[in-house]
Design a protein around this motif. Structure first.
Motif, PDB file in Angstrom:
ATOM      1  N   GLU A   1       0.839  -1.192   0.000  1.00 53.78           N
ATOM      2  CA  GLU A   1       0.000   0.000   0.000  1.00 53.78           C
ATOM      3  C   GLU A   1       0.875   1.243   0.000  1.00 53.78           C
ATOM      4  O   GLU A   1       1.954   1.257   0.594  1.00 53.78           O
ATOM      5  CB  GLU A   1      -0.912  -0.002   1.221  1.00 53.78           C
ATOM      6  CG  GLU A   1      -1.893  -1.154   1.204  1.00 53.78           C
ATOM      7  CD  GLU A   1      -2.717  -1.200   2.467  1.00 53.78           C
ATOM      8  OE1 GLU A   1      -2.166  -0.927   3.546  1.00 53.78           O
ATOM      9  OE2 GLU A   1      -3.903  -1.504   2.359  1.00 53.78           O
ATOM     10  N   THR A   2       0.388   2.274  -0.647  1.00 52.68           N
ATOM     11  CA  THR A   2       1.094   3.550  -0.678  1.00 52.68           C
ATOM     12  C   THR A   2       0.565   4.413   0.463  1.00 52.68           C
ATOM     13  O   THR A   2      -0.595   4.823   0.450  1.00 52.68           O
ATOM     14  CB  THR A   2       0.885   4.256  -2.030  1.00 52.68           C
ATOM     15  OG1 THR A   2       1.324   3.380  -3.073  1.00 52.68           O
ATOM     16  CG2 THR A   2       1.656   5.560  -2.080  1.00 52.68           C
ATOM     17  N   ILE A   3       1.394   4.669   1.462  1.00 51.29           N
ATOM     18  CA  ILE A   3       1.023   5.478   2.626  1.00 51.29           C
ATOM     19  C   ILE A   3       1.557   6.889   2.395  1.00 51.29           C
ATOM     20  O   ILE A   3       2.744   7.068   2.084  1.00 51.29           O
ATOM     21  CB  ILE A   3       1.630   4.910   3.923  1.00 51.29           C
ATOM     22  CG1 ILE A   3       1.277   3.431   4.104  1.00 51.29           C
ATOM     23  CG2 ILE A   3       1.202   5.753   5.121  1.00 51.29           C
ATOM     24  CD1 ILE A   3      -0.174   3.138   4.309  1.00 51.29           C
ATOM     25  N   ILE A   4       0.678   7.887   2.532  1.00 46.06           N
ATOM     26  CA  ILE A   4       1.116   9.273   2.378  1.00 46.06           C
ATOM     27  C   ILE A   4       0.564  10.128   3.517  1.00 46.06           C
ATOM     28  O   ILE A   4      -0.400   9.749   4.183  1.00 46.06           O
ATOM     29  CB  ILE A   4       0.700   9.891   1.019  1.00 46.06           C
ATOM     30  CG1 ILE A   4      -0.820  10.021   0.903  1.00 46.06           C
ATOM     31  CG2 ILE A   4       1.257   9.083  -0.133  1.00 46.06           C
ATOM     32  CD1 ILE A   4      -1.244  10.875  -0.281  1.00 46.06           C
ATOM     33  N   THR A   5       1.203  11.264   3.703  1.00 46.93           N
ATOM     34  CA  THR A   5       0.745  12.264   4.667  1.00 46.93           C
ATOM     35  C   THR A   5       0.501  13.553   3.906  1.00 46.93           C
ATOM     36  O   THR A   5       1.337  13.968   3.103  1.00 46.93           O
ATOM     37  CB  THR A   5       1.790  12.487   5.769  1.00 46.93           C
ATOM     38  OG1 THR A   5       2.000  11.247   6.459  1.00 46.93           O
ATOM     39  CG2 THR A   5       1.330  13.550   6.756  1.00 46.93           C
TER      40      THR A   5
ATOM     41  N   GLN B   1      -5.484   5.275  -2.611  1.00 49.43           N
ATOM     42  CA  GLN B   1      -6.162   4.256  -3.407  1.00 49.43           C
ATOM     43  C   GLN B   1      -6.626   4.845  -4.722  1.00 49.43           C
ATOM     44  O   GLN B   1      -7.127   5.969  -4.773  1.00 49.43           O
ATOM     45  CB  GLN B   1      -7.348   3.678  -2.639  1.00 49.43           C
ATOM     46  CG  GLN B   1      -6.904   2.948  -1.393  1.00 49.43           C
ATOM     47  CD  GLN B   1      -8.026   2.239  -0.694  1.00 49.43           C
ATOM     48  OE1 GLN B   1      -9.183   2.599  -0.836  1.00 49.43           O
ATOM     49  NE2 GLN B   1      -7.680   1.227   0.077  1.00 49.43           N
ATOM     50  N   GLN B   2      -6.453   4.061  -5.766  1.00 49.78           N
ATOM     51  CA  GLN B   2      -6.861   4.454  -7.110  1.00 49.78           C
ATOM     52  C   GLN B   2      -8.126   3.695  -7.471  1.00 49.78           C
ATOM     53  O   GLN B   2      -8.252   2.514  -7.187  1.00 49.78           O
ATOM     54  CB  GLN B   2      -5.743   4.104  -8.083  1.00 49.78           C
ATOM     55  CG  GLN B   2      -6.054   4.425  -9.521  1.00 49.78           C
ATOM     56  CD  GLN B   2      -4.853   4.170 -10.401  1.00 49.78           C
ATOM     57  OE1 GLN B   2      -3.804   4.741 -10.199  1.00 49.78           O
ATOM     58  NE2 GLN B   2      -5.025   3.294 -11.382  1.00 49.78           N
TER      59      GLN B   2
ATOM     60  N   GLU C   1      -8.011   8.588  -4.062  1.00 47.35           N
ATOM     61  CA  GLU C   1      -8.636   8.922  -2.794  1.00 47.35           C
ATOM     62  C   GLU C   1      -7.725   8.469  -1.666  1.00 47.35           C
ATOM     63  O   GLU C   1      -7.071   7.430  -1.767  1.00 47.35           O
ATOM     64  CB  GLU C   1      -9.994   8.244  -2.675  1.00 47.35           C
ATOM     65  CG  GLU C   1     -10.715   8.598  -1.385  1.00 47.35           C
ATOM     66  CD  GLU C   1     -12.100   7.991  -1.319  1.00 47.35           C
ATOM     67  OE1 GLU C   1     -13.028   8.632  -1.844  1.00 47.35           O
ATOM     68  OE2 GLU C   1     -12.236   6.906  -0.764  1.00 47.35           O
ATOM     69  N   LEU C   2      -7.682   9.243  -0.602  1.00 47.34           N
ATOM     70  CA  LEU C   2      -6.896   8.899   0.575  1.00 47.34           C
ATOM     71  C   LEU C   2      -7.828   8.291   1.614  1.00 47.34           C
ATOM     72  O   LEU C   2      -8.755   8.951   2.081  1.00 47.34           O
ATOM     73  CB  LEU C   2      -6.208  10.150   1.135  1.00 47.34           C
ATOM     74  CG  LEU C   2      -5.239   9.942   2.287  1.00 47.34           C
ATOM     75  CD1 LEU C   2      -4.077   9.031   1.867  1.00 47.34           C
ATOM     76  CD2 LEU C   2      -4.708  11.275   2.777  1.00 47.34           C
ATOM     77  N   GLN C   3      -7.606   7.016   1.943  1.00 52.05           N
ATOM     78  CA  GLN C   3      -8.342   6.351   3.014  1.00 52.05           C
ATOM     79  C   GLN C   3      -7.625   6.704   4.309  1.00 52.05           C
ATOM     80  O   GLN C   3      -6.520   6.225   4.576  1.00 52.05           O
ATOM     81  CB  GLN C   3      -8.359   4.831   2.808  1.00 52.05           C
ATOM     82  CG  GLN C   3      -9.111   4.390   1.587  1.00 52.05           C
ATOM     83  CD  GLN C   3     -10.607   4.616   1.721  1.00 52.05           C
ATOM     84  OE1 GLN C   3     -11.196   4.423   2.775  1.00 52.05           O
ATOM     85  NE2 GLN C   3     -11.216   5.051   0.637  1.00 52.05           N
ATOM     86  N   ILE C   4      -8.234   7.555   5.121  1.00 51.36           N
ATOM     87  CA  ILE C   4      -7.594   8.126   6.301  1.00 51.36           C
ATOM     88  C   ILE C   4      -7.406   7.077   7.399  1.00 51.36           C
ATOM     89  O   ILE C   4      -8.353   6.386   7.764  1.00 51.36           O
ATOM     90  CB  ILE C   4      -8.421   9.312   6.847  1.00 51.36           C
ATOM     91  CG1 ILE C   4      -8.559  10.404   5.790  1.00 51.36           C
ATOM     92  CG2 ILE C   4      -7.827   9.853   8.143  1.00 51.36           C
ATOM     93  CD1 ILE C   4      -7.277  11.093   5.416  1.00 51.36           C
ATOM     94  N   ASP C   5      -6.181   6.995   7.912  1.00 48.52           N
ATOM     95  CA  ASP C   5      -5.882   6.171   9.084  1.00 48.52           C
ATOM     96  C   ASP C   5      -5.741   7.046  10.328  1.00 48.52           C
ATOM     97  O   ASP C   5      -6.144   6.665  11.417  1.00 48.52           O
ATOM     98  CB  ASP C   5      -4.590   5.376   8.892  1.00 48.52           C
ATOM     99  CG  ASP C   5      -4.725   4.299   7.828  1.00 48.52           C
ATOM    100  OD1 ASP C   5      -5.797   3.663   7.755  1.00 48.52           O
ATOM    101  OD2 ASP C   5      -3.762   4.097   7.067  1.00 48.52           O
ATOM    102  N   GLU C   6      -5.154   8.233  10.148  1.00 48.25           N
ATOM    103  CA  GLU C   6      -4.934   9.182  11.255  1.00 48.25           C
ATOM    104  C   GLU C   6      -5.139  10.596  10.731  1.00 48.25           C
ATOM    105  O   GLU C   6      -4.739  10.900   9.610  1.00 48.25           O
ATOM    106  CB  GLU C   6      -3.507   9.074  11.808  1.00 48.25           C
ATOM    107  CG  GLU C   6      -3.148   7.732  12.395  1.00 48.25           C
ATOM    108  CD  GLU C   6      -3.762   7.484  13.753  1.00 48.25           C
ATOM    109  OE1 GLU C   6      -4.175   8.465  14.425  1.00 48.25           O
ATOM    110  OE2 GLU C   6      -3.832   6.314  14.151  1.00 48.25           O
ATOM    111  N   ILE C   7      -5.745  11.465  11.550  1.00 45.36           N
ATOM    112  CA  ILE C   7      -5.935  12.861  11.158  1.00 45.36           C
ATOM    113  C   ILE C   7      -6.073  13.709  12.416  1.00 45.36           C
ATOM    114  O   ILE C   7      -6.572  13.240  13.444  1.00 45.36           O
ATOM    115  CB  ILE C   7      -7.165  13.050  10.243  1.00 45.36           C
ATOM    116  CG1 ILE C   7      -7.226  14.477   9.674  1.00 45.36           C
ATOM    117  CG2 ILE C   7      -8.447  12.668  10.968  1.00 45.36           C
ATOM    118  CD1 ILE C   7      -8.249  14.659   8.565  1.00 45.36           C
TER     119      ILE C   7
END
Length: 173
Positions: free
Chosen positions: A3-7, A83-84, A99-105
């Motif tokens: 998975e591609t994790i981004i901030t 996610q694409q 789309e960014l599936q949020i894990d932390e915010i």
């Protein structure tokens, strides 16, 4: 797990939209606008680059906490899985969306202060990708100056920060 994790650090372009799936699961949808800035030494001023408008979604307790804590214009720091998705538009053209599936915010504290209220544990845990039982934290941010923070003129955005989302498709996925 490739998975591609981004901030992403930016401002919410609108109030988070909280919905329920047919199965009763909470989902929050929102957009974060992130505008890169660089200092132009020749002009002796800050210049804004092209804004990135990142569609985001969050599920379950996190979705509820986001809807109860974050508002339009707030500067946030969000981390999640990119996610694409491929689909056909109304005219039959093939499209791709990210789309960014949020894990932390949470709210950025660079130009604001926040007060965190610890939530109750969900019965049996909150589920999610990494298992259940996490405690829910809801943060409420206040503009700088409201709680003794360092000041800016608008409280949320850095000077020159742009978060207008004109022309952005706000349709939830």
């Amino acid at each position: 797990m490739n998975e591609t994790i981004i901030t992403v650090v930016g401002n919410l372009t609108a109030e988070p939209e909280l919905r329920q799936t047919q199965g009763g699961v909470a989902v929050a949808s929102f957009t974060i606008a992130s505008t890169p800035r660089s200092f132009d030494r020749q002009a002796n001023e800050w210049k804004d680059g092209d804004a990135l408008f990142m569609r985001c979604s969050a599920w379950r307790d996190l979705a509820t906490n986001i809807a109860g804590s974050l508002t339009k214009g707030m500067r946030v720091i969000a981390s999640g899985r990119l996610q694409q998705r491929e689909y056909q538009d109304r005219e039959g053209n093939n499209r791709v969306s990210m789309e960014l599936q949020i894990d932390e915010i949470g709210p950025s504290l660079r130009y604001a202060t926040a007060q965190v209220t610890r939530g109750e544990r969900s019965p049996g845990g909150s589920g999610g990708q990494f298992g259940g039982g996490q405690e829910r934290d809801a943060a409420v941010a206040a503009p700088a100056g409201a709680g003794g923070g360092s000041g800016t003129t608008d409280g949320w955005a850095a000077p020159g920060q742009s978060w207008a989302a004109s022309g952005v498709d706000e349709t939830p996925f």
